[in-house]
Write a protein that holds these residues in place. Structure first.
Motif, PDB file in Angstrom:
ATOM      1  N   LEU A   1      71.613 -57.146  76.779  1.00 52.60           N
ATOM      2  CA  LEU A   1      72.256 -58.433  76.535  1.00 52.60           C
ATOM      3  C   LEU A   1      72.528 -58.514  75.032  1.00 52.60           C
ATOM      4  N   VAL A   2      73.782 -58.608  74.670  1.00 45.73           N
ATOM      5  CA  VAL A   2      74.176 -58.694  73.264  1.00 45.73           C
ATOM      6  C   VAL A   2      74.971 -59.977  73.073  1.00 45.73           C
ATOM      7  N   PHE A   3      74.480 -60.849  72.206  1.00 50.63           N
ATOM      8  CA  PHE A   3      75.159 -62.111  71.923  1.00 50.63           C
ATOM      9  C   PHE A   3      75.471 -62.188  70.431  1.00 50.63           C
ATOM     10  N   MET A   4      76.694 -62.603  70.100  1.00 51.54           N
ATOM     11  CA  MET A   4      77.067 -62.893  68.727  1.00 51.54           C
ATOM     12  C   MET A   4      77.295 -64.396  68.613  1.00 51.54           C
ATOM     13  N   CYS A   5      76.456 -65.053  67.823  1.00 44.33           N
ATOM     14  CA  CYS A   5      76.467 -66.508  67.701  1.00 44.33           C
ATOM     15  C   CYS A   5      77.191 -66.887  66.404  1.00 44.33           C
ATOM     16  N   ILE A   6      78.292 -67.591  66.527  1.00 49.74           N
ATOM     17  CA  ILE A   6      79.171 -67.837  65.380  1.00 49.74           C
ATOM     18  C   ILE A   6      79.176 -69.319  65.036  1.00 49.74           C
ATOM     19  N   PRO A   7      78.786 -69.678  63.818  1.00 49.86           N
ATOM     20  CA  PRO A   7      78.931 -71.080  63.402  1.00 49.86           C
ATOM     21  C   PRO A   7      80.402 -71.389  63.160  1.00 49.86           C
ATOM     22  N   VAL A   8      80.897 -72.436  63.784  1.00 43.89           N
ATOM     23  CA  VAL A   8      82.309 -72.827  63.650  1.00 43.89           C
ATOM     24  C   VAL A   8      82.431 -74.033  62.738  1.00 43.89           C
ATOM     25  N   ALA A   9      81.741 -75.097  63.082  1.00 46.21           N
ATOM     26  CA  ALA A   9      81.725 -76.343  62.314  1.00 46.21           C
ATOM     27  C   ALA A   9      80.507 -77.119  62.782  1.00 46.21           C
ATOM     28  N   PRO A  10      80.102 -78.185  62.077  1.00 50.86           N
ATOM     29  CA  PRO A  10      78.998 -79.000  62.579  1.00 50.86           C
ATOM     30  C   PRO A  10      79.256 -79.452  64.018  1.00 50.86           C
ATOM     31  N   GLY A  11      78.318 -79.166  64.912  1.00 51.00           N
ATOM     32  CA  GLY A  11      78.471 -79.559  66.310  1.00 51.00           C
ATOM     33  C   GLY A  11      79.353 -78.639  67.119  1.00 51.00           C
ATOM     34  N   LYS A  12      79.793 -77.499  66.543  1.00 46.80           N
ATOM     35  CA  LYS A  12      80.646 -76.555  67.264  1.00 46.80           C
ATOM     36  C   LYS A  12      80.208 -75.135  66.951  1.00 46.80           C
ATOM     37  N   SER A  13      80.250 -74.290  67.978  1.00 46.56           N
ATOM     38  CA  SER A  13      79.877 -72.889  67.800  1.00 46.56           C
ATOM     39  C   SER A  13      80.708 -72.047  68.763  1.00 46.56           C
ATOM     40  N   ARG A  14      80.569 -70.750  68.606  1.00 46.43           N
ATOM     41  CA  ARG A  14      81.272 -69.812  69.490  1.00 46.43           C
ATOM     42  C   ARG A  14      80.316 -68.678  69.814  1.00 46.43           C
ATOM     43  N   VAL A  15      80.342 -68.227  71.061  1.00 46.27           N
ATOM     44  CA  VAL A  15      79.512 -67.087  71.449  1.00 46.27           C
ATOM     45  C   VAL A  15      80.417 -65.976  71.961  1.00 46.27           C
ATOM     46  N   ILE A  16      80.167 -64.775  71.466  1.00 44.85           N
ATOM     47  CA  ILE A  16      80.790 -63.562  72.003  1.00 44.85           C
ATOM     48  C   ILE A  16      79.679 -62.769  72.660  1.00 44.85           C
ATOM     49  N   TRP A  17      79.904 -62.359  73.899  1.00 46.19           N
ATOM     50  CA  TRP A  17      78.870 -61.584  74.569  1.00 46.19           C
ATOM     51  C   TRP A  17      79.405 -60.195  74.940  1.00 46.19           C
ATOM     52  N   ALA A  18      78.482 -59.241  74.943  1.00 44.15           N
ATOM     53  CA  ALA A  18      78.772 -57.876  75.366  1.00 44.15           C
ATOM     54  C   ALA A  18      77.564 -57.390  76.146  1.00 44.15           C
ATOM     55  N   PHE A  19      77.789 -56.996  77.403  1.00 40.91           N
ATOM     56  CA  PHE A  19      76.691 -56.584  78.273  1.00 40.91           C
ATOM     57  C   PHE A  19      76.863 -55.113  78.659  1.00 40.91           C
ATOM     58  N   PRO A  20      76.366 -54.180  77.819  1.00 44.45           N
ATOM     59  CA  PRO A  20      76.469 -52.758  78.175  1.00 44.45           C
ATOM     60  C   PRO A  20      75.435 -52.368  79.227  1.00 44.45           C
TER      61      PRO A  20
END
Length: 530
Positions: A329-348
Motif C-alpha cells: 500500500l503506497v499513499f502520497m498525501c499532498i497538502p493542497v490548502a487549509p481544509g483540502k488535500s489530495r491522495v495519490i495511491w499506488a498498490f503494487p
C-alpha cells in the motif's frame, strides 16, 4: 425519485479559523505584510533570472501556544521536498494540467522537444491568466490562450503575437518568463520541487523523491489512482495510519479483519475489531518506521509518502525457490490548502498479475472511491472539531489509550515537534477552513476524481454513449412496431418479442444511468444502515 432528495443535508457553516496562540489577535497591517513581501520576492526573482521566477518561502506563521520546546534536529523544511503532481497514466501529453500543491498553483505539460514533463507556475506573466487553461501549440510550446504568448520548456517566452516582428525583442525580457520548477518522473509519478530559482535547478543531484522498488519491479503490477479530499493534510495522514477504523468506518466495503486472540475478552462485535500492537522506530525529522506484530511494516517519509505492507517482508539475501505473494500500500498525501488535500495511491502486487489484462483501472476505482467516501464526512467534521480545540492542543483534546493509535500519535508528535502543527505553505495562505457544505458536494466524485483520471473519464464517456444508444434503440423499436403494425409484424409472438426488446433496452438504459450516477458522480454512505 432524485436520490439526493433522500439526504438529510447539514446547514452550511461559516468558515472556521485554525486556532493558534495568536488567533485572537485582531487583523493588522503587520499580519498582511508577509503576503506583500512574498509578492515582492517573486517579482525580484523574475527580474534576476532569465529562466524562471522563484517560489518564495511561506510567510512566517505565529507559534502555537505552549511551543517553547525546541528540537535539536530543527524545523522541517517544507520547501526542500519533492511533491507528487499526478500519476503519468492520468496526464494527457496533448494538454496542460493544473493543480494546487502546497498552496502553489502549478501547471504540468509535456515538452515534446526533450520528451519530458515540465511543471510551471500556473500564471502567464502577461496578465496572470492560468496557463492550465491553455494549449500545446503546433511547435510543441505551452500557449496561453488569453493572448497567445508561447513558452518553451525552460519557461522562456518564445513568441508574443502582439509584438511587431521588426520591433524590440520584448519576448526576451526577463519579465516575460514564467517560473519553471525542477521535475522528474519516478515510479511512473510526476514529481516537482517547489523552488524555481537557478540554484535549485540541479536539486536531483542532491535529493530525489522517495523510491518504491516494487513499483518498478517487472514482476509486479501497480494500480494507480488520485482523489481530491475535503479535509486537510494532517487529517488525511493520520487517517491512513489508523488501521483500527477500517472494520467500522468502511463496514461492508472491505473484508473483516482476522480476529486475534485476546485472553479475558468476553465481548466481541460483528465488525471484528480487536487489539493491535504497534511499535515506532527511527523517529526523526524525516519520519518514522512502524514494524507490525505479524512481520509487516509501514514507513512514513515526510511529508508525503506513507507505504508498507501487512505481509512479512522477505529477508534480504534469502534464496527463494518460489516467489512469495507480496502486495504493498503506497499513499502520497499532498497538502493542497487549509481544509483540502489530495491522495495519490499506488498498490503494487505480484499476485493476480493476469487480472490487470482483463480488468480496467476504472473498475478498481469504483471500490477504492467508495472506501474514501465512507469516511469523508467523518473526517471533515473531525477536522473542524480539532480546529475548535486548537490544532496544537491535539494531545490534550483526544484520548488515545491503546497501541492501535501508536502511528497516529507518532505522526502528531512529528507534526507538533518539527512543524509546530502547521504546514509550511509555499504561497501566502489564509489559515481558515472552508465552510461545511452539503454531503453531495463533500463526497462528489466527478471533479475530485473522474475528471483527473483518464481511465474513469474514458469509461464515463463510453457509458453515456451506450446509454443514449439504448434509449434510441428502445424508441426506434417502438416506432417500428407502430409503423409495421398489420403489415410486417402480424404474429403475436413477433409483437411480444419486439415489445420485450424495447422494454429491455429502456430498462438497461435506466440501470446504466443509475450506475453512472452512483459510481462517477455521487453515492451517499449511511453508516447507520451498514
Amino acid at each position: 425519485m432524485d436520490p439526493l432528495s433522500l439526504l438529510t443535508l447539514p446547514r452550511a457553516r461559516p468558515s472556521l479559523p485554525l486556532r493558534t496562540a495568536a488567533s485572537n489577535a485582531p487583523p493588522s497591517a503587520a499580519r498582511l505584510a508577509p503576503a506583500r513581501r512574498w509578492r515582492r520576492q517573486r517579482q525580484r526573482a523574475r527580474l534576476s533570472s532569465p529562466v524562471s521566477a522563484v517560489a518564495a518561502e511561506a510567510p512566517p506563521s505565529p507559534s502555537p501556544s505552549g511551543g517553547g520546546e525546541e528540537d535539536s534536529e530543527g524545523r522541517f523544511d517544507w520547501l526542500d521536498q519533492w511533491y507528487p503532481f499526478a500519476p503519468v497514466c492520468d496526464l494527457d501529453p496533448g494538454a496542460p494540467h493544473g493543480k494546487t500543491v502546497l498552496g502553489l498553483r502549478v501547471v504540468a505539460w509535456y515538452d515534446r522537444a526533450v520528451d519530458e514533463w515540465r511543471v510551471f507556475d500556473d500564471a502567464c506573466p502577461h496578465r496572470l491568466a492560468p496557463l492550465s487553461e491553455g494549449r500545446i501549440d503546433d511547435k510543441g510550446r505551452l500557449q496561453c490562450v488569453y493572448h497567445g504568448w508561447c513558452f518553451d520548456g525552460r519557461g522562456s517566452c518564445q513568441f508574443i503575437p502582439q509584438a511587431p516582428a521588426l520591433g524590440p525583442p520584448v519576448h526576451k525580457n526577463s519579465k516575460a518568463c514564467v517560473a519553471s520548477y525542477p521535475s522528474v518522473v519516478q515510479n511512473n509519478i510526476l514529481w516537482f520541487y517547489p523552488r524555481a530559482d537557478a540554484e535549485h535547478q540541479d536539486v536531483l543531484e542532491r535529493k530525489r523523491p522517495p523510491f518504491i522498488p516494487e513499483i518498478d519491479d517487472p514482476s509486479f503490477v501497480t494500480v494507480y489512482g488520485i482523489r481530491d479530499l475535503s479535509y486537510g493534510y494532517d487529517v488525511l495522514v493520520e487517517n491512513l495510519m489508523d488501521p483500527a477504523h477500517v472494520p467500522y468506518a468502511h463496514k461492508g466495503l472491505m473484508g473483516k479483519l482476522r480476529k486475534k486472540e485476546d485472553p479475558g475478552r468476553v465481548e466481541f462485535d460483528i465488525e471484528g475489531g480487536g487489539p493491535m500492537k504497534m511499535k515506532i522506530e527511527e523517529a526523526n525529522v524525516n519520519g518514522f518506521l512502524s514494524p507490525q506484530e505479524n512481520g509487516g511494516y509501514f514507513r512514513y517519509e515526510a511529508p508525503c509518502t506513507f507505504y508498507g505492507s501487512p505481509l512479512p517482508r522477505e529477508a534480504e539475501g534469502e534464496e527463494k525457490k518460489k516467489k512469495k505473494p507480496q502486495f504493498m500500500l503506497v499513499f502520497m498525501c499532498i497538502p493542497v490548502a487549509p481544509g483540502k488535500s489530495r491522495v495519490i495511491w499506488a498498490f503494487p502486487r505480484n499476485v493476480g498479475v493476469w487480472l490487470d489484462k482483463i480488468i480496467p483501472r476504472w473498475y478498481y476505482h469504483i471500490g477504492q472511491n467508495a472506501i474514501l467516501d465512507s469516511d469523508i464526512y467523518l473526517l471533515h467534521i473531525e477536522e473542524r472539531n480539532f480546529a475548535a480545540a486548537g490544532v496544537e492542543n491535539w494531545q490534550k483534546a483526544v484520548y488515545v489509550p491503546t497501541q492501535s493509535d501508536n502511528m497516529v500519535i507518532a505522526f502528531r508528535n512529528w507534526f507538533r515537534k518539527h512543524c509546530k502543527s502547521q504546514v509550511g505553505w509555499a504561497a501566502p495562505t489564509v489559515d481558515q477552513l472552508p465552510a461545511t457544505t452539503t454531503k453531495d458536494k463533500l463526497m462528489e466524485r466527478y471533479w475530485s476524481h473522474v475528471a483527473q483520471c483518464r481511465s474513469c473519464s474514458t469509461a464515463l464517456k463510453a457509458m453515456k454513449a451506450l446509454e443514449v444508444v439504448l434509449q434510441v434503440a428502445a424508441v426506434a423499436v417502438v416506432g417500428f412496431l407502430a409503423v409495421a403494425k398489420g403489415t410486417l409484424v402480424t404474429s403475436v409472438v413477433h409483437k411480444t418479442a419486439i415489445v420485450s426488446f424495447a422494454v429491455l433496452c429502456f430498462a438497461a438504459s435506466r440501470w446504466l444511468a443509475n450506475f453512472i450516477e452512483k459510481n462517477f458522480y455521487f453515492q451517499d454512505y449511511v453508516h447507520a444502515y451498514k
